[in-house]
Design a protein around this motif. Structure first.
Motif, short mmCIF file in Angstrom:
data_model
loop_
_atom_site.label_atom_id
_atom_site.label_comp_id
_atom_site.label_asym_id
_atom_site.label_seq_id
_atom_site.Cartn_x
_atom_site.Cartn_y
_atom_site.Cartn_z
N UNK B 68 0.83 -1.19 0.00
CA UNK B 68 0.00 0.00 0.00
C UNK B 68 0.87 1.25 0.00
N UNK B 70 0.79 5.30 0.13
CA UNK B 70 -0.08 6.45 0.39
C UNK B 70 0.61 7.75 0.00
N UNK B 271 -4.42 14.01 0.03
CA UNK B 271 -5.72 13.75 -0.57
C UNK B 271 -5.60 13.28 -2.01
N UNK B 274 -4.65 9.70 -2.00
CA UNK B 274 -5.82 8.89 -1.64
C UNK B 274 -6.77 8.78 -2.82
N UNK B 275 -6.94 9.89 -3.53
CA UNK B 275 -7.83 9.90 -4.69
C UNK B 275 -7.41 8.83 -5.69
N UNK B 277 -5.59 6.22 -5.07
CA UNK B 277 -5.80 4.90 -4.46
C UNK B 277 -7.26 4.47 -4.59
N UNK B 278 -8.17 5.43 -4.44
CA UNK B 278 -9.60 5.12 -4.59
C UNK B 278 -9.86 4.62 -6.01
N UNK B 281 -8.55 0.99 -6.18
CA UNK B 281 -9.30 -0.01 -5.42
C UNK B 281 -10.67 -0.23 -6.04
N UNK B 317 -19.11 11.23 -1.70
CA UNK B 317 -18.73 10.42 -0.53
C UNK B 317 -19.70 9.27 -0.35
N UNK B 320 -19.20 6.64 -2.95
CA UNK B 320 -17.97 5.89 -2.64
C UNK B 320 -18.23 4.82 -1.59
N UNK B 321 -18.90 5.21 -0.48
CA UNK B 321 -19.16 4.25 0.60
C UNK B 321 -20.07 3.14 0.10
N UNK B 324 -18.31 0.70 -2.20
CA UNK B 324 -17.42 -0.19 -1.45
C UNK B 324 -18.22 -1.25 -0.72
#
Lengths: 338, 358
Positions: B68, B70, B271, B274-275, B277-278, B281, B317, B320-321, B324
């Motif tokens: 991972x 970051x 951020x 992370x973006x 990474x999103x 994933x 958001x 996204x949740x 997932x």
């Protein structure tokens, strides 16, 4: 007893070794204080001490936040990136309670704790629990989603303009040595709160039944379940404690650094996470030590090296520590079984 | 038999990836030339290209190497600023594509060097500790570039960590101005170059994954100890994958940086990492076509939601949740299987299957 240090550092030793060889320290201190020619040096001394106190106070806030990270990591094996935003919510709740509703400081902190506890448990139940058996990255991304969600809800409710947080600590600051050293009431309260939380939490996890259940679950979830421990309740409780601590940390953080906006929690959140890793993630004393060290390093590099580079220095120290001790200061070394 | 099937899977992925990009380009490019696309969308094309390349690069680290990261935005940042500096140092007479190519190459090289420097300590660590160290490196890079002042004049490049005055420029110009970042960058990035860069990144990553190195890397991901015991040099392969990932990220950064007239270091913060990474994933780790689609959709989503103004990031958001939860929770999987089962039954019994049993 003789210390191989420069005189300007004696005060530091003095503070550090409260119960150690005190007299020598005091003597030197009096000497420094008394000698007229050394007023400049004394000034340096005082800035040093006040920096140290600021560092410990900021570090205590980090430590309280890091405790939340470390407990959740220990038990659920997940990096809860939304933790920083729970801090922000806690600060906003206590801000609203004290400025709009006219609550007393203690009451507003209690309200913030209750709201954050409910929030933490709700987040765990709705967002993290369904993903408990899936990969750690899935939970990580969900946590990031929750973090965005909290920030944006806060943005809609309270707007993007920074609010001036009125310190909830009502009594004045202490001035020592004819006003040369001023210790703010906020830092005293922060350090005391941190010590109380630390001792309380250690006792709770060691002695109480729920604490023992927590440790059991963090060791082996399935075995704990077979022993009759309710894993769901235990994990919820961990999130509840972590979030309540986050509320306290939010209030303390904003009392010392009084600007409050929806992104307030994210940077302290990342730093506290760093602190948790620094001390060895999953270990409660580790979070405490990591937090305080991080706070001290940050304040010192801010005042002696460079304000702009202070974050870089904090992270560089972290990298060095992890290279020397790959599982943090107090982390357990796990041997791999083939 | 087995070999041909394996080969066909590899070619299938290749066809999917290259085909998708080429078709998208074939549709969008004429539209762009004929001004059929609104300014809002056409402004997004180059950043999307850059982010697709970033996502492919991160997928190599997270999906294939299984570590991972970051701090991937740090490599992007280094690539972007080295690219900007390269262009500023070159003679103005040169044609833009040459400058862009040079910028992308130099950006890649600088990020690769950084990848080597970071990779050596990072590869020793594992799991979340590796993640936090990459995060720390990302923040350090951001902080240092934030304090960096670079200017150019007749005698060459000047560096300073203090202020723009400390550069002692005789008649040159300031390229990088501390926290303000690079100002007055020549916007030479083109959509065509972006597509070429995506194809290049795809070529490198897809072929790497199917090479001896790639198989070693996936073996390390699946079981480090087993891989070590069959004689795979862990450090070497991990470092190779990490550096290639950094080089590609640096190239993407150079493309991204040359698309804006001003660019500051704080654009490439935690951020942004992370973006990306999103994107990876949600697109599926180790799944390159999925990553490309996820990047495009997720990058467009906030722009598409502009009409909801304040609510757009909130919707983002929640989406996204929910995505997932829907794709990863066991209950959702059971639910999805149930639905699929109902349809299957219905088909078998010609639409007479009873739903209650499904």
């Amino acid at each position: 007893m003789r210390f191989p240090v420069k005189r300007s550092e004696n005060a530091f030793i003095c503070l550090k070794n409260r119960d150690g060889p005190n007299e020598n320290c005091k003597m030197t201190f009096v000497c420094t204080n008394g000698a007229k020619s050394e007023t400049v040096k004394e000034g340096v001394n005082m800035t040093f001490i006040s920096n140290l106190i600021n560092g410990i106070s900021l570090g205590s806030v980090y430590a309280i936040i890091a405790l939340g990270y470390t407990m959740v990591y220990g038990i659920a094996k997940m990096l809860n990136f939304a933790h920083g935003d729970v801090i922000m919510v806690g600060a906003y709740i206590s801000y609203c309670a004290s400025s709009y509703l006219g609550f007393s400081p203690v009451l507003s902190v209690l309200l913030a704790m209750v709201v954050c506890t409910v929030l933490g448990v709700a987040i765990e139940a709705f967002a993290y629990r369904p993903l408990r058996r899936s990969g750690s990255l899935a939970v990580l991304i969900t946590a990031i989603g929750v973090s965005y969600l909290l920030q944006n809800v806060a943005l809609l409710i309270w707007g993007s303009n920074p609010k001036a947080f009125k310190s909830l600590v009502t009594f004045g600051s202490i001035s020592l040595f004819d006003g040369k050293l001023i210790i703010t009431a906020e830092s005293i309260v922060t350090v005391i709160a941190c010590i109380i939380i630390m001792v309380g939490l250690s006792l709770f996890t060691k002695k109480s039944k729920m604490g023992k259940a927590m440790r059991a679950v963090s060791e082996d979830k399935d075995a704990a379940e077979l022993m009759g421990i309710n894993v769901n309740v235990t994990i919820s409780l961990t999130f509840a404690i972590g979030s309540a601590l986050a509320a306290i940390a939010g209030v303390l953080l904003c009392s010392a650094y009084p600007t409050l906006q929806p992104t307030t929690g994210s940077m302290p959140g990342i730093k506290a996470f760093t602190a948790a890793v620094f001390g060895g993630i999953g270990s409660i004393p580790g979070a405490m030590i990591g937090g305080i060290l991080l706070g001290i390093i940050e304040i010192f590099s801010k005042s002696y090296i460079s304000t702009a580079l202070s974050d870089a220095i904090v992270f560089a120290v972290l990298i060095v520590v992890l290279l020397v001790k790959p599982t943090g200061l107090l982390g357990k070394k796990i041997t791999e079984k083939v | 038999m087995n070999k041909t099937r394996k080969l066909s899977k590899f070619t299938l992925t290749n066809i999917k990836c290259y085909g998708m990009i080429i078709v998208a380009f074939a549709v969008l490019y004429p539209m762009l030339k004929m001004n059929m696309i609104s300014n809002k969308i056409s402004g997004l094309l180059i950043p999307i290209c850059a982010y697709i390349v970033m996502a492919i690069s991160l997928n190599l680290t997270v999906g294939f190497l299984g570590e991972l990261s970051l701090g991937h935005a740090g490599f992007m940042s280094v690539g972007a600023f080295s690219g900007v500096i390269t262009v500023a140092c070159m003679q103005s007479g040169l044609p833009a594509p040459v400058k862009l190519l040079a910028a992308i190459i130099i950006g890649g090289i600088m990020a690769g060097i950084l990848g080597l420097i970071i990779g050596i300590p990072v590869i020793r660590l594992k799991g979340d500790y590796l993640a936090i160290v990459t995060l720390a490196f990302g923040e350090i890079i951001k902080n240092i570039i934030n304090c960096l002042y670079i200017g150019v004049d007749g005698s060459g490049l000047h560096f300073s960590m203090k202020s723009a005055e400390a550069l002692n420029l005789s008649d040159g110009k300031i390229i990088l101005n501390g926290p303000q970042g690079a100002v007055g960058v020549s916007k030479i990035a083109t959509f065509f170059a972006g597509v070429l860069l995506i194809l290049f990144a795809l070529f490198v990553v897809l072929n790497l994954v199917n090479s001896k190195t790639g198989r070693a890397v996936t073996a390390i991901r699946d079981n480090r100890i087993a891989a070590e015991s069959v004689g795979i040099n862990i450090t070497k392969y991990k470092l190779t994958a990490f550096i290639i990932s950094a080089v590609i990220a640096g190239m993407a950064g150079a493309l991204y940086g040359l698309n804006f007239s001003t660019i500051a270091a704080k654009k490439f913060d935690f951020n942004t990492s992370i973006l990306i990474l999103v994107f990876v994933v949600l697109g599926g780790m180790g799944n390159i076509p999925g990553t490309i689609i996820a990047t495009t959709l997720l990058y467009m989503l906030p722009e598409m939601l502009r009409q909801f103004s304040d609510y757009r990031m909130l919707i983002y958001a929640i989406v996204l949740i929910l995505v997932m939860l829907a794709t990863n929770s066991p209950r959702a999987k059971v639910f999805a299987n149930k639905i699929v089962g109902i349809f299957k039954k219905n088909n078998e019994t010609d639409g007479e299957g009873d739903v209650s049993n499904g």
